[in-house]
Motif scaffolding. Structure first.
Motif, PDB file in Angstrom:
ATOM      1  N   LYS A  65       0.860  -1.187   0.000  1.00 56.05           N
ATOM      2  CA  LYS A  65       0.000   0.000   0.000  1.00 56.05           C
ATOM      3  C   LYS A  65       0.897   1.238   0.000  1.00 56.05           C
ATOM      4  CE  LYS A  65      -3.977  -2.157   0.780  1.00 56.05           C
ATOM      5  NZ  LYS A  65      -5.079  -2.152  -0.150  1.00 56.05           N
ATOM      6  N   THR A  67       0.590   5.224   0.871  1.00 48.31           N
ATOM      7  CA  THR A  67      -0.263   6.248   1.465  1.00 48.31           C
ATOM      8  C   THR A  67       0.395   7.608   1.293  1.00 48.31           C
ATOM      9  OG1 THR A  67       0.745   6.010   3.658  1.00 48.31           O
ATOM     10  CG2 THR A  67      -1.168   4.615   3.176  1.00 48.31           C
ATOM     11  N   GLU A  71      -3.222   7.842  -2.480  1.00 50.48           N
ATOM     12  CA  GLU A  71      -3.156   6.494  -1.930  1.00 50.48           C
ATOM     13  C   GLU A  71      -3.496   5.510  -3.029  1.00 50.48           C
ATOM     14  OE1 GLU A  71      -5.134   5.890   1.773  1.00 50.48           O
ATOM     15  OE2 GLU A  71      -4.212   7.655   2.674  1.00 50.48           O
ATOM     16  N   ASP A  73      -2.660   1.104  -4.489  1.00 51.94           N
ATOM     17  CA  ASP A  73      -2.059  -0.210  -4.319  1.00 51.94           C
ATOM     18  C   ASP A  73      -0.873  -0.359  -5.256  1.00 51.94           C
ATOM     19  OD1 ASP A  73      -3.915  -1.024  -2.437  1.00 51.94           O
ATOM     20  OD2 ASP A  73      -5.184  -2.069  -3.882  1.00 51.94           O
TER      21      ASP A  73
END
Length: 165
Positions: A65, A67, A71, A73
């Motif tokens: 992930k 952030t 944000e 993947d």
């Protein structure tokens, strides 16, 4: 070793993969990492390389992930392993290239690896592409590869299995 083929890893391959990891790396860290990533269902893609019908290598990408301002993947490449007797003959390269094609087709936009720059640089991984990311692993060996237009900053949040390393 021109007869190398690549396919998705299957549960019947897991003991062979453990043997490959033990042979390619000192200790059991990578084997434990792979087991935990599977157990936690954090595996995005796991492939094996075969010479004839014998499994000689493995590559695994887990969910990562990112952030921050944006944000999203991404994936983390770890581990990549080939039996020592079969190294230097193209199995690792074929695993990376096949995996990249499948990840791009699946819509992934960024892959991160903590590894040897000279080796992973052959596949487009760059230190400068990872320099803007906040990570406990930030340094010369953290590299990133974008499958398209990917953000170049944020905090990298690895799967929990990496915390045990």
């Amino acid at each position: 070793m021109s007869g190398i083929t690549v396919r998705a890893a299957q549960s019947g391959d897991y003991s062979l993969i453990s043997d490959i990891l033990a042979a390619a790396f000192a200790g059991t860290d990578e084997e434990n990492l792979v087991r935990r990533l599977r157990q936690d269902k954090d595996v995005v893609l796991e492939l094996v390389a075969l010479n004839d019908e014998t499994v000689i290598g493995q590559i695994l990408f887990s969910r990562l992930k990112v952030t921050g301002a944006q944000e999203f993947d991404a994936v983390a490449l770890a581990p990549l392993a080939v039996l020592p007797a079969c190294q230097g003959q193209g199995a690792g390269s074929k695993l990376v290239r096949t995996a990249h094609a499948q990840l791009a087709a699946a819509g992934e936009i960024l892959s991160v690896v903590l590894g040897e720059p000279e080796y992973y640089g052959r596949f487009g991984y760059e230190r400068q592409s990872a320099a803007g990311f906040e990570s406990a692993h930030q340094g010369d060996y953290l590299q990133a590869f974008a499958f398209g237009d990917a953000p170049r900053s944020g905090k990298l949040i690895y799967a929990p299995a990496f915390g045990a390393l």
